[in-house]
Design a protein around this motif. Sequence first.
Motif, mmCIF file in Angstrom:
data_model
loop_
_atom_site.group_PDB
_atom_site.id
_atom_site.type_symbol
_atom_site.label_atom_id
_atom_site.label_comp_id
_atom_site.label_asym_id
_atom_site.label_seq_id
_atom_site.Cartn_x
_atom_site.Cartn_y
_atom_site.Cartn_z
ATOM 1 N N PRO A 188 0.338 -24.795 15.298
ATOM 2 C CA PRO A 188 -0.791 -24.312 14.498
ATOM 3 C C PRO A 188 -2.131 -24.334 15.240
ATOM 4 C CG PRO A 188 0.543 -25.803 13.201
ATOM 5 C CD PRO A 188 1.039 -25.896 14.613
ATOM 6 N N LEU A 189 -2.219 -25.113 16.294
ATOM 7 C CA LEU A 189 -3.464 -25.202 17.052
ATOM 8 C C LEU A 189 -3.664 -24.026 17.997
ATOM 9 C CD1 LEU A 189 -3.507 -29.012 17.963
ATOM 10 C CD2 LEU A 189 -4.386 -27.867 15.909
ATOM 11 N N SER A 190 -2.649 -23.234 18.219
ATOM 12 C CA SER A 190 -2.735 -22.133 19.186
ATOM 13 C C SER A 190 -3.749 -21.064 18.778
ATOM 14 C CB SER A 190 -1.365 -21.503 19.416
ATOM 15 O OG SER A 190 -0.913 -20.893 18.222
ATOM 16 N N THR A 191 -4.157 -21.017 17.519
ATOM 17 C CA THR A 191 -5.157 -20.041 17.060
ATOM 18 C C THR A 191 -6.585 -20.510 17.316
ATOM 19 O OG1 THR A 191 -5.204 -20.999 14.844
ATOM 20 C CG2 THR A 191 -3.649 -19.191 15.222
ATOM 21 N N LEU A 192 -6.740 -21.749 17.711
ATOM 22 C CA LEU A 192 -8.074 -22.338 17.879
ATOM 23 C C LEU A 192 -8.615 -22.078 19.285
ATOM 24 C CD1 LEU A 192 -7.428 -25.720 16.023
ATOM 25 C CD2 LEU A 192 -8.161 -23.521 15.081
ATOM 26 N N VAL A 193 -8.797 -20.821 19.610
ATOM 27 C CA VAL A 193 -9.136 -20.408 20.971
ATOM 28 C C VAL A 193 -10.529 -20.846 21.423
ATOM 29 C CG1 VAL A 193 -7.508 -18.494 21.006
ATOM 30 C CG2 VAL A 193 -9.847 -18.129 20.178
ATOM 31 N N ASN A 194 -11.368 -21.304 20.511
ATOM 32 C CA ASN A 194 -12.697 -21.777 20.899
ATOM 33 C C ASN A 194 -12.737 -23.267 21.221
ATOM 34 O OD1 ASN A 194 -14.242 -19.349 20.755
ATOM 35 N ND2 ASN A 194 -13.964 -19.408 18.543
ATOM 36 N N LEU A 195 -11.598 -23.930 21.086
ATOM 37 C CA LEU A 195 -11.557 -25.358 21.411
ATOM 38 C C LEU A 195 -11.906 -25.591 22.870
ATOM 39 C CD1 LEU A 195 -8.442 -27.099 19.787
ATOM 40 C CD2 LEU A 195 -10.850 -27.474 19.284
ATOM 41 N N THR A 196 -12.819 -26.521 23.102
ATOM 42 C CA THR A 196 -13.121 -26.943 24.469
ATOM 43 C C THR A 196 -12.635 -28.364 24.712
ATOM 44 O OG1 THR A 196 -15.336 -27.695 23.836
ATOM 45 C CG2 THR A 196 -15.124 -25.424 24.672
ATOM 46 N N MET A 197 -12.427 -29.127 23.620
ATOM 47 C CA MET A 197 -11.962 -30.507 23.747
ATOM 48 C C MET A 197 -10.902 -30.791 22.689
ATOM 49 S SD MET A 197 -11.794 -33.880 22.925
ATOM 50 C CE MET A 197 -12.935 -34.497 21.754
ATOM 51 N N LEU A 198 -9.796 -31.348 23.157
ATOM 52 C CA LEU A 198 -8.699 -31.739 22.266
ATOM 53 C C LEU A 198 -8.193 -33.096 22.701
ATOM 54 C CD1 LEU A 198 -6.592 -31.159 20.056
ATOM 55 C CD2 LEU A 198 -5.263 -29.928 21.780
ATOM 56 N N ASP A 199 -8.200 -34.030 21.764
ATOM 57 C CA ASP A 199 -7.747 -35.387 22.061
ATOM 58 C C ASP A 199 -6.487 -35.684 21.257
ATOM 59 O OD1 ASP A 199 -7.404 -38.095 22.599
ATOM 60 O OD2 ASP A 199 -9.572 -38.490 22.575
ATOM 61 N N LEU A 200 -5.395 -35.888 21.965
ATOM 62 C CA LEU A 200 -4.100 -36.197 21.357
ATOM 63 C C LEU A 200 -3.603 -37.589 21.749
ATOM 64 C CD1 LEU A 200 -2.384 -32.759 22.039
ATOM 65 C CD2 LEU A 200 -3.251 -33.593 19.843
ATOM 66 N N ARG A 201 -4.494 -38.435 22.218
ATOM 67 C CA ARG A 201 -4.071 -39.767 22.635
ATOM 68 C C ARG A 201 -3.420 -40.517 21.480
ATOM 69 N NH1 ARG A 201 -9.341 -42.144 25.168
ATOM 70 N NH2 ARG A 201 -10.216 -40.607 23.780
ATOM 71 N N HIS A 202 -2.324 -41.154 21.798
ATOM 72 C CA HIS A 202 -1.566 -41.973 20.845
ATOM 73 C C HIS A 202 -0.950 -41.154 19.708
ATOM 74 C CE1 HIS A 202 -3.108 -45.402 23.021
ATOM 75 N NE2 HIS A 202 -4.299 -44.881 22.885
ATOM 76 N N CYS A 203 -0.734 -39.880 19.969
ATOM 77 C CA CYS A 203 0.029 -39.026 19.038
ATOM 78 C C CYS A 203 1.467 -39.062 19.552
ATOM 79 C CB CYS A 203 -0.518 -37.607 19.018
ATOM 80 S SG CYS A 203 -2.174 -37.489 18.345
ATOM 81 N N SER A 204 2.131 -40.144 19.282
ATOM 82 C CA SER A 204 3.406 -40.460 19.915
ATOM 83 C C SER A 204 4.566 -39.535 19.540
ATOM 84 C CB SER A 204 3.784 -41.910 19.599
ATOM 85 O OG SER A 204 3.752 -42.126 18.198
ATOM 86 N N SER A 205 4.432 -38.742 18.496
ATOM 87 C CA SER A 205 5.518 -37.844 18.093
ATOM 88 C C SER A 205 5.449 -36.477 18.762
ATOM 89 C CB SER A 205 5.521 -37.664 16.572
ATOM 90 O OG SER A 205 5.749 -38.896 15.936
ATOM 91 N N VAL A 206 4.380 -36.201 19.467
ATOM 92 C CA VAL A 206 4.232 -34.912 20.153
ATOM 93 C C VAL A 206 5.125 -34.895 21.386
ATOM 94 C CG1 VAL A 206 2.655 -33.443 21.465
ATOM 95 C CG2 VAL A 206 1.889 -34.510 19.337
ATOM 96 N N SER A 207 5.950 -33.848 21.491
ATOM 97 C CA SER A 207 6.797 -33.730 22.677
ATOM 98 C C SER A 207 6.600 -32.397 23.399
ATOM 99 C CB SER A 207 8.273 -33.901 22.307
ATOM 100 O OG SER A 207 8.657 -32.908 21.384
ATOM 101 N N ASP A 208 6.184 -31.362 22.679
ATOM 102 C CA ASP A 208 6.016 -30.037 23.278
ATOM 103 C C ASP A 208 4.544 -29.629 23.226
ATOM 104 O OD1 ASP A 208 6.241 -27.447 24.223
ATOM 105 O OD2 ASP A 208 7.146 -26.665 22.391
ATOM 106 N N THR A 209 3.922 -29.560 24.380
ATOM 107 C CA THR A 209 2.517 -29.168 24.447
ATOM 108 C C THR A 209 2.336 -27.699 24.844
ATOM 109 O OG1 THR A 209 2.373 -29.948 26.720
ATOM 110 C CG2 THR A 209 1.738 -31.508 24.989
ATOM 111 N N SER A 210 3.421 -26.952 24.970
ATOM 112 C CA SER A 210 3.322 -25.553 25.399
ATOM 113 C C SER A 210 2.453 -24.681 24.484
ATOM 114 C CB SER A 210 4.707 -24.937 25.575
ATOM 115 O OG SER A 210 5.413 -24.912 24.361
ATOM 116 N N PRO A 211 2.376 -24.925 23.164
ATOM 117 C CA PRO A 211 1.482 -24.094 22.343
ATOM 118 C C PRO A 211 0.007 -24.180 22.770
ATOM 119 C CG PRO A 211 3.013 -25.260 20.935
ATOM 120 C CD PRO A 211 3.176 -25.824 22.315
#
Length: 126
Positions: free
Chosen positions: A89-112
């Motif tokens: 769902p984050l792939s539409t957020l094309v204006n993002l300059t900063m994304l913090d996913l630290r300690h999001c332990s269930s994330v396995s696929d960052t390709s989006p």
Amino acid sequence: MVNLEPLTLSLESHVQIDLAPIATLVDLHRLKIKSIVVTDLSPISTLVNLTSLDLLHCSSVSVLSPLSTLVNLTMLDLQHCSSVSVLSPLSTLVNLTMLDLRHCSSVSDTSPLSALVNLTRLDLPV
């Protein structure tokens, strides 16, 4: 209260709250939610003028699809949202300059995240 900016919701007791009342704050630019039990982010989807969103220590958040409408976001902090696993769902957020996913332990696929061409800072799960 329609022109309120920024808004911080923080409870150290991990109380469950309903975000529905904030759906009317359409001019809000910054929202910080910390240590709150939130299962439904859909009220946030109406806040299309948000440029900064912090969902810190919200381990009950698992579905990010309501965030896909927030195309003006430049900063998204999801630190310690340990139930988040799907990032598409984050792939539409094309204006993002900063994304913090630290300690999001269930994330396995960052390709989006490859669609986020303006991203200059990315903090990945550890």
